[in-house]
Design an enzyme around this catalytic site. Structure first.
Site, short mmCIF file in Angstrom:
data_model
loop_
_atom_site.label_atom_id
_atom_site.label_comp_id
_atom_site.label_asym_id
_atom_site.label_seq_id
_atom_site.Cartn_x
_atom_site.Cartn_y
_atom_site.Cartn_z
N GLU A 183 99.21 139.95 -44.57
CA GLU A 183 99.71 141.38 -44.61
C GLU A 183 101.21 141.64 -44.79
O GLU A 183 101.86 142.47 -44.10
CB GLU A 183 99.34 141.95 -43.18
CG GLU A 183 97.85 141.80 -42.80
CD GLU A 183 97.54 142.64 -41.48
OE1 GLU A 183 98.51 143.25 -40.86
OE2 GLU A 183 96.18 143.19 -41.42
N GLU B 293 90.25 139.04 -41.84
CA GLU B 293 90.03 139.56 -40.62
C GLU B 293 89.23 141.01 -40.68
O GLU B 293 89.08 141.77 -41.50
CB GLU B 293 91.50 140.20 -40.16
CG GLU B 293 92.48 138.91 -39.77
CD GLU B 293 93.75 139.65 -39.45
OE1 GLU B 293 93.86 140.86 -38.85
OE2 GLU B 293 94.81 138.87 -39.64
C1 BGP Z 1 96.41 142.67 -38.11
C2 BGP Z 1 97.13 141.20 -37.96
C3 BGP Z 1 96.51 140.51 -36.76
C4 BGP Z 1 95.93 141.24 -35.51
C5 BGP Z 1 95.38 142.60 -36.05
C6 BGP Z 1 95.06 143.50 -34.97
O1 BGP Z 1 97.30 143.47 -38.75
O2 BGP Z 1 97.16 140.46 -39.03
O3 BGP Z 1 97.49 139.54 -36.22
O4 BGP Z 1 96.92 141.69 -34.72
O5 BGP Z 1 95.91 143.22 -37.09
O6 BGP Z 1 96.26 144.36 -34.63
P1 BGP Z 1 96.51 144.84 -33.15
O7 BGP Z 1 96.62 143.59 -32.43
O8 BGP Z 1 97.78 145.38 -33.43
O9 BGP Z 1 95.59 145.72 -32.72
#
Ligand code: BGP
Length: 477
Positions: free
Chosen positions: A165, A373
Site C-alpha cells: 500500500e 487483501e
Molecule cells: C490495509 C492494510 C492492512 C490492514 C487493512 C485493514 O490498509 O494493508 O494492514 O490493516 O488495511 O485496515 P484497518 O486495520 O485500519 O481496518
C-alpha cells in the site's frame, strides 16, 4: 457481461489468507527486535503491539490451523527491525530463525508462503538517523534488507511482495513521519519517488538472486465513482483515480509519471526530485504481478477551488459515523454513497465495485493479479458456547468472491485471493475492537486474556469454499 452456472475456480488457484508482522506477532521489543515507525505512531488509544495476536509465540499452532483450513498459500510480512534491529549491519539470527521455521513448516504442509517485504514497518532508528523515507539513504538500507531476505529465504519463497500500500502510506496519519517544518504535499511526492526507487531496486536484486521467483507490489485501491452524471463530477472521479491510484500504478507498470499528475505537481511546485538514472531504474523493474487490496469504493463530487481544504479523518471507534472525507479544492471531495451499505467504520461495502476495479486495472495494465487483501472489519462477539457466528463476514466474503469469479470470467487473470485476515489482529487504526480474522483471538484492547485461538463460523465456510474450488459460493447458507 452475464454468465450462468456455478462458480468454479481453477484447481491451482492460490486460496490464501493474510497477516502482517506488527499486527500479529507481538514480542515487539524483545528477541532482538527494535521499534518500527508504525508501532510508534499507531493509534495508542487501543491495544499496543507488544503482544498483538501472540503469533511470535503461537506460530506453530497457527500454522496447524492454516492446514486445517486448507489454505494453499499464506501471505505474511517480515519485520525489518526484527531481522535488522539497527536497520542495517548486524543481522538478528533469532529473527531469521523465526521466519525460517515458519516458512519450513508452511512448506511441509504445502502452503505456499507469499512474503511481503515491507508492510509499514520502517525501523524507527532509521527515521531518527536520516528521516526515513524522506532521504535517499534509505534506498541502500532497504536493498541490504532485501538481500538478507533473499539470501536466507530465497530458496523457499517463490512469491514476494515489495511494498504494501504505497499509496495509502501518504494518506493515513500513522504510517509515516513527516517533517512539520516542510510543505507536506512536496514531502509526500519526494517520499513516493524514493519508495518507488526502493521497490525497483528490490525487483532488480531478486532477478539476480533467484530468476525463477515472482515479485510485485500490493496496492490498496479504492475506485472512485462520480456522485452524479454531471460532467464535472465525472471528471472529479477521474482526477481522484489519477491522483490516488494511477500515479502509483503507472510508475510500477509503465515506469513513468502519469502526465496529467506530473503537470499537476509542477503547477503546485510539489514535483519530486528526479536524479539521473532514476527513471531507467524504475522502468526496467517490471513486476511479474500486481497485488490488490480491496475493501471499498468511494464517491466523489466536484468542488470549486475556493472551498476550504479538508483532510481525511477516520472513524476510529466504529460507533459514531464521523468519517470526514478529504478534498482537493478545485478537483474533488469524497462523499457517502446512498446505494451501498457501510461497515461500522463507514467503509462502503461494494462487491460489484470489486469486479469493476479488476476489469479496469486489467484493461489498463494486462498483468496477472493476486488479491492480497479483502475482508470485513467488524465487532465479533463470543457466544456462551465459545463460538463466533460471523454471518456478516461470510456474506461479505461470499459476495466479493462471486464478483471476483465474474471478473475472471470477463477475462481478468487472477491467480490467487487472500482473505484479510487469517486471524484477528491489531487494526492499525482501531486496535482489537475491529476484527477481520477467520480465527478469533481471545483478547481485547485492555485485557490480553488467554490468546486462545477459536475458529469462527467464517473459518468453516471458507474451508468449504476452498475444498470445493469455489462451488459452494453458489449456496446461500
Ligand atoms: C490495509 C492494510 C492492512 C490492514 C487493512 C485493514 O490498509 O494493508 O494492514 O490493516 O488495511 O485496515 P484497518 O486495520 O485500519 O481496518
Amino acid at each position: 457481461m452475464f454468465y450462468s452456472g456455478k462458480p468454479s475456480f481453477p484447481k491451482d488457484f492460490l486460496w490464501s489468507a493474510g497477516t502482517s508482522a506488527y499486527q500479529c506477532e507481538g514480542a515487539h521489543l524483545i528477541h532482538g527486535k527494535t521499534l518500527s515507525v508504525v508501532e510508534k505512531n499507531m493509534n495508542h488509544k487501543y491495544a499496543d503491539p507488544s503482544v498483538a495476536s501472540g503469533h511470535y509465540e503461537f506460530w506453530e499452532k497457527d500454522v496447524e490451523l492454516m492446514k486445517e483450513l486448507g489454505l494453499k498459500a499464506y501471505r505474511f510480512s517480515i519485520s525489518w527491525p526484527r531481522v535488522l534491529p539497527k536497520g542495517r549491519g548486524e543481522v538478528n539470527q533469532e529473527g531469521i530463525d523465526f521466519y525460517s521455521n515458519l516458512i519450513t513448516k508452511l512448506k511441509e504442509y504445502e502452503i505456499e508462503p507469499i512474503v511481503t517485504i515491507y508492510h509499514f514497518d520502517l525501523p524507527q532508528c532509521l527515521q531518527e538517523e536520516y528521516g526515513g523515507w524522506s532521504s535517499r539513504k534509505v534506498i541502500p538500507d532497504f536493498e541490504e534488507y532485501c538481500q538478507v531476505l533473499f539470501d536466507n529465504f530465497g530458496q523457499d519463497v517463490k512469491y514476494w511482495i515489495t511494498i504494501n500500500e504505497q499509496s495509502n502510506m501518504f494518506q493515513l496519519p500513522y504510517l509515516m513521519e513527516f517533517n512539520e517544518n516542510l510543505p507536506l504535499e512536496k514531502q509526500k511526492f519526494e517520499m513516493n519517488h524514493i519508495m518507488t526507487l526502493a521497490h525497483s531496486k528490490a525487483i532488480h536484486r531478486l532477478r539476480k538472486a533467484n530468476p525463477n521467483a515472482k515479485i510485485g507490489p500490493a496496492l490498496g485501491i479504492i475506485p472512485n465513482y462520480p456522485a452524479s452524471p454531471k460532467p464535472a463530477d465525472i471528471l472529479a472521479a477521474k482526477h481522484a483515480d489519477d491522483l490516488r491510484t494511477y500515479l502509483f500504478m503507472d510508475l510500477y507498470m509503465k515506469g513513468s509519471y502519469k502526465q496529467s499528475v506530473w503537470n499537476y505537481m509542477i503547477h503546485r511546485g510539489v514535483e519530486p526530485t528526479i536524479e539521473s538514472g532514476d527513471m531507467e531504474c524504475i522502468k526496467s523493474a517490471k513486476p511479474d504481478f500486481l497485488g490488490i487490496n480491496y475493501y471499498q469504493s468511494r464517491v466523489v463530487k466536484y468542488i470549486p477551488s475556493h472551498i476550504e481544504e479538508k483532510e481525511l479523518k477516520l472513524n476510529y471507534d466504529g460507533e459514531d459515523d464521523d468519517t470526514q472525507f478529504e478534498n482537493i479544492p478545485g478537483l474533488y471531495e469524497g462523499a457517502a454513497n446512498p446505494y451501498t451499505d457501510k461497515t461500522r467504520w463507514d467503509w462502503e461495502i461494494d462487491a460489484e465495485g470489486f469486479r469493476y476495479l479488476l476489469n479496469d486495472i486489467y484493461d489498463r495494465y494486462e498483468i496477472p493479479i493476486i488479491i492480497t487483501e479483502n475482508g470485513l472489519g467488524t465487532v465479533d462477539e463470543l457466544t456462551e458456547n465459545n463460538e463466533i457466528h460471523d454471518e456478516e463476514r461470510i456474506q461479505f466474503l461470499r459476495d466479493h468472491l462471486n464478483q471476483l469469479h465474474l471478473a475472471m470470467k470477463d477475462g481478468v487473470d487472477v491467480w490467487g485471493y487472500a482473505v484479510w485476515s487469517f486471524m484477528d489482529l491489531l487494526s492499525t487504526s482501531s486496535g482489537f475492537r475491529k476484527r477481520y480474522g477467520l480465527v478469533y483471538i481471545d483478547r481485547d484492547d485492555t485485557d490480553i486474556k488467554t490468546l486462545e485461538r477459536i475458529n469462527k463460523k467464517s473459518f468453516y465456510w471458507y474451508q468449504g469454499v476452498i475444498a470445493s474450488d469455489g462451488e459452494t459460493l453458489a449456496d446461500s447458507e
